[in-house]
Design a protein around this motif. Structure first.
Motif, PDB file in Angstrom:
ATOM      1  N   ALA A 167       0.832  -1.303   0.060  1.00  9.85           N
ATOM      2  CA  ALA A 167       0.064   0.072   0.006  1.00  9.85           C
ATOM      3  C   ALA A 167       0.852   1.238  -0.039  1.00  9.85           C
ATOM      4  O   ALA A 167       2.012   1.184   0.556  1.00  9.85           O
ATOM      5  N   VAL A 168       0.289   2.308  -0.663  1.00 13.37           N
ATOM      6  CA  VAL A 168       1.047   3.746  -0.525  1.00 13.37           C
ATOM      7  C   VAL A 168      -0.072   4.520   0.267  1.00 13.37           C
ATOM      8  O   VAL A 168      -1.288   4.669  -0.070  1.00 13.37           O
ATOM      9  N   VAL A 169       0.549   5.471   1.063  1.00 15.61           N
ATOM     10  CA  VAL A 169      -0.428   6.307   1.717  1.00 15.61           C
ATOM     11  C   VAL A 169       0.336   7.727   1.610  1.00 15.61           C
ATOM     12  O   VAL A 169       1.580   8.127   1.965  1.00 15.61           O
ATOM     13  N   PRO A 170      -0.582   8.785   0.723  1.00 15.48           N
ATOM     14  CA  PRO A 170       0.112  10.270   0.628  1.00 15.48           C
ATOM     15  C   PRO A 170       0.008  10.647   1.701  1.00 15.48           C
ATOM     16  O   PRO A 170      -0.965  10.853   2.245  1.00 15.48           O
ATOM     17  N   VAL A 171       0.993  11.543   2.044  1.00 18.36           N
ATOM     18  CA  VAL A 171       0.865  12.513   3.448  1.00 18.36           C
ATOM     19  C   VAL A 171       1.607  13.852   2.842  1.00 18.36           C
ATOM     20  O   VAL A 171       2.426  14.017   2.263  1.00 18.36           O
ATOM     21  N   GLY A 172       0.561  15.083   3.183  1.00 17.96           N
ATOM     22  CA  GLY A 172       0.925  16.180   2.958  1.00 17.96           C
ATOM     23  C   GLY A 172       0.803  17.147   3.887  1.00 17.96           C
ATOM     24  O   GLY A 172       1.192  17.020   5.228  1.00 17.96           O
ATOM     25  N   SER A 173       0.384  18.269   3.719  1.00 18.83           N
ATOM     26  CA  SER A 173       0.068  19.636   4.578  1.00 18.83           C
ATOM     27  C   SER A 173      -0.764  20.418   3.984  1.00 18.83           C
ATOM     28  O   SER A 173      -0.974  20.653   2.724  1.00 18.83           O
ATOM     29  N   THR A 174      -1.377  20.961   4.870  1.00 17.37           N
ATOM     30  CA  THR A 174      -2.481  22.289   4.457  1.00 17.37           C
ATOM     31  C   THR A 174      -1.580  23.615   5.080  1.00 17.37           C
ATOM     32  O   THR A 174      -1.981  23.991   6.332  1.00 17.37           O
ATOM     33  N   GLU A 175      -0.863  24.357   4.182  1.00 22.67           N
ATOM     34  CA  GLU A 175      -0.267  25.250   4.734  1.00 22.67           C
ATOM     35  C   GLU A 175       0.200  26.483   3.527  1.00 22.67           C
ATOM     36  O   GLU A 175       0.040  26.034   2.314  1.00 22.67           O
ATOM     37  N   GLN A 176       0.495  27.496   3.879  1.00 22.48           N
ATOM     38  CA  GLN A 176       0.975  28.622   3.125  1.00 22.48           C
ATOM     39  C   GLN A 176       1.940  27.945   1.941  1.00 22.48           C
ATOM     40  O   GLN A 176       2.903  27.435   2.331  1.00 22.48           O
ATOM     41  N   HIS A 177       2.048  28.428   0.478  1.00 22.72           N
ATOM     42  CA  HIS A 177       3.023  28.140  -0.280  1.00 22.72           C
ATOM     43  C   HIS A 177       3.054  29.653  -1.068  1.00 22.72           C
ATOM     44  O   HIS A 177       3.154  29.494  -2.485  1.00 22.72           O
ATOM     45  N   PRO A 234       1.833  33.448  -2.428  1.00 24.84           N
ATOM     46  CA  PRO A 234       0.699  34.013  -2.994  1.00 24.84           C
ATOM     47  C   PRO A 234       0.158  33.401  -4.129  1.00 24.84           C
ATOM     48  O   PRO A 234      -0.948  33.474  -4.806  1.00 24.84           O
ATOM     49  N   HIS A 235       1.014  32.513  -4.644  1.00 25.47           N
ATOM     50  CA  HIS A 235       0.624  32.016  -6.146  1.00 25.47           C
ATOM     51  C   HIS A 235       0.475  30.591  -5.995  1.00 25.47           C
ATOM     52  O   HIS A 235      -0.204  30.007  -6.966  1.00 25.47           O
ATOM     53  N   ALA A 236       0.709  29.811  -5.045  1.00 23.12           N
ATOM     54  CA  ALA A 236       0.439  28.247  -4.930  1.00 23.12           C
ATOM     55  C   ALA A 236      -0.517  27.984  -3.768  1.00 23.12           C
ATOM     56  O   ALA A 236      -0.491  28.638  -2.808  1.00 23.12           O
ATOM     57  N   PRO A 237      -1.240  27.123  -3.928  1.00 24.67           N
ATOM     58  CA  PRO A 237      -2.310  26.614  -3.174  1.00 24.67           C
ATOM     59  C   PRO A 237      -1.985  26.196  -1.796  1.00 24.67           C
ATOM     60  O   PRO A 237      -0.822  25.587  -1.649  1.00 24.67           O
ATOM     61  N   LEU A 238      -2.914  26.230  -0.900  1.00 23.04           N
ATOM     62  CA  LEU A 238      -2.498  25.663   0.551  1.00 23.04           C
ATOM     63  C   LEU A 238      -2.361  24.225   0.588  1.00 23.04           C
ATOM     64  O   LEU A 238      -1.740  23.644   1.296  1.00 23.04           O
ATOM     65  N   GLY A 239      -2.799  23.578  -0.429  1.00 15.31           N
ATOM     66  CA  GLY A 239      -2.862  22.130  -0.571  1.00 15.31           C
ATOM     67  C   GLY A 239      -1.656  21.535  -1.471  1.00 15.31           C
ATOM     68  O   GLY A 239      -1.884  20.420  -1.775  1.00 15.31           O
ATOM     69  N   THR A 240      -0.718  22.506  -1.716  1.00 14.84           N
ATOM     70  CA  THR A 240       0.445  22.023  -2.645  1.00 14.84           C
ATOM     71  C   THR A 240       1.084  20.619  -2.282  1.00 14.84           C
ATOM     72  O   THR A 240       1.292  19.852  -2.944  1.00 14.84           O
ATOM     73  N   ALA A 252      -5.282  10.632   0.955  1.00 18.58           N
ATOM     74  CA  ALA A 252      -4.161  11.420   1.529  1.00 18.58           C
ATOM     75  C   ALA A 252      -4.361  11.734   2.929  1.00 18.58           C
ATOM     76  O   ALA A 252      -5.703  12.243   3.206  1.00 18.58           O
ATOM     77  N   ILE A 253      -3.391  11.838   3.811  1.00 24.03           N
ATOM     78  CA  ILE A 253      -3.379  12.797   4.992  1.00 24.03           C
ATOM     79  C   ILE A 253      -3.243  14.030   4.833  1.00 24.03           C
ATOM     80  O   ILE A 253      -1.782  14.328   4.409  1.00 24.03           O
ATOM     81  N   PRO A 254      -4.031  14.968   4.877  1.00 22.91           N
ATOM     82  CA  PRO A 254      -3.859  16.568   4.382  1.00 22.91           C
ATOM     83  C   PRO A 254      -3.362  17.687   5.412  1.00 22.91           C
ATOM     84  O   PRO A 254      -3.034  18.483   5.076  1.00 22.91           O
ATOM     85  N   VAL A 255      -3.185  17.231   6.804  1.00 23.83           N
ATOM     86  CA  VAL A 255      -2.833  18.006   7.756  1.00 23.83           C
ATOM     87  C   VAL A 255      -1.501  17.450   8.374  1.00 23.83           C
ATOM     88  O   VAL A 255      -1.714  16.186   8.862  1.00 23.83           O
ATOM     89  N   GLY A 256      -0.631  17.934   8.468  1.00 23.87           N
ATOM     90  CA  GLY A 256       0.448  17.716   9.068  1.00 23.87           C
ATOM     91  C   GLY A 256       1.493  18.521  10.057  1.00 23.87           C
ATOM     92  O   GLY A 256       0.758  19.691  10.945  1.00 23.87           O
ATOM     93  N   ILE A 257       2.571  18.352  10.287  1.00 21.27           N
ATOM     94  CA  ILE A 257       3.521  19.308  11.262  1.00 21.27           C
ATOM     95  C   ILE A 257       3.910  20.610  10.404  1.00 21.27           C
ATOM     96  O   ILE A 257       4.699  20.567   9.658  1.00 21.27           O
TER      97      ILE A 257
END
Length: 245
Positions: A19-29, A31-37, A62-67
């Motif tokens: 199995a694969v589990v994508p892991v990301g973050s919801t954070e500023q990137h 003014p040009h790139a989305p919070l979900g980058t 995906a796990i969308p909120v991280g450290i």
């Protein structure tokens, strides 16, 4: 197989343990790139890597909120504590393992998650719950890795290739104008800054204009190939634990 779109009866008949589990973050990137980058890029690499493997692989949501507390001054950023993150990822993986998917690669898109994911993998593996290995895509793209910033050339390039509508092209010059050259403020090999707002005006590190769609295609190819090799290695590895010496 993507668990988001599969039914439980589809999953019941699978014979794979991988199995694969994508892991990301919801954070500023910037003014040009989305919070979900970090979510978008982790998912893109995970999907491309799975496509290259000649065996069945389960792909979790995906796990969308991280450290990501280091970005707390920028509105829209979300974060959890390291303990919460480790517990959540660990329990999510354990639930996969309970169904027999006990060889797991965590496909990570956020630098702040790296240390915690390694700890999660070690704990689950040593406890015998599953064999778990973290993979961070921007560490696996060869010479490109040296240009990794934040909302900079690599992430912008990959978005321009995989999800071009997500990039606010009319804000690229604004992103460049407020960007820092490097991550942190360093003295004696020590980073004096804890938060990104201490050294970057708008959250960007690096020049996003150096990341075009063609570079993004190269990044996806390199990261996906590396992930496919890793998946094959995880599938074939003897995961029994060594005895005491």
């Amino acid at each position: 197989m993507d668990l988001t779109t599969a039914t439980w009866t589809d999953v019941r008949g699978l014979e794979t343990d991988l199995a694969v589990v994508p892991v990301g973050s919801t954070e500023q990137h910037g003014p040009h790139a989305p919070l979900g980058t970090d979510v978008l890029t982790a998912e893109a690499v995970a999907d491309a890597g799975v496509e290259r493997v000649g065996r069945e692989v389960v792909r979790s949501p995906a796990i969308p909120v991280g450290i990501a507390e280091e970005h707390r001054q920028f509105p829209g950023t979300m974060w959890v504590s390291e303990d919460t993150f480790r517990d959540y990822v660990g329990e999510a993986v354990a639930s996969l393992a309970s169904h027999g998917f006990d060889r797991v690669v965590l496909v990570n898109g956020h630098g702040g998650n790296v240390d915690a994911l390694r700890e999660v993998g070690g704990r689950l593996t040593r406890d015998g719950d599953a064999y778990v290995v973290p993979f961070t895509w921007f560490e696996a793209v060869g010479d490109h890795s040296a240009d990794m910033g934040h909302g900079g050339p690599l992430e912008t390039a990959l978005l321009r290739h995989c999800d071009p509508d997500s990039v606010r092209e009319d804000r690229i010059e604004e992103a460049r104008a407020g960007a820092a050259d490097g991550w942190g403020e360093w003295t004696s090999h020590t980073n004096l800054a804890y938060d990104a707002a201490e050294f970057t005006e708008n959250g960007v590190v690096g020049d996003p204009n150096e990341g075009d769609a063609k570079r993004g295609e190269e990044l996806l190819e390199g990261a996906a190939d590396a992930l496919a090799r890793l998946l094959e290695a995880v599938a074939e590895r003897d995961v029994s634990r060594p005895e005491s010496r």
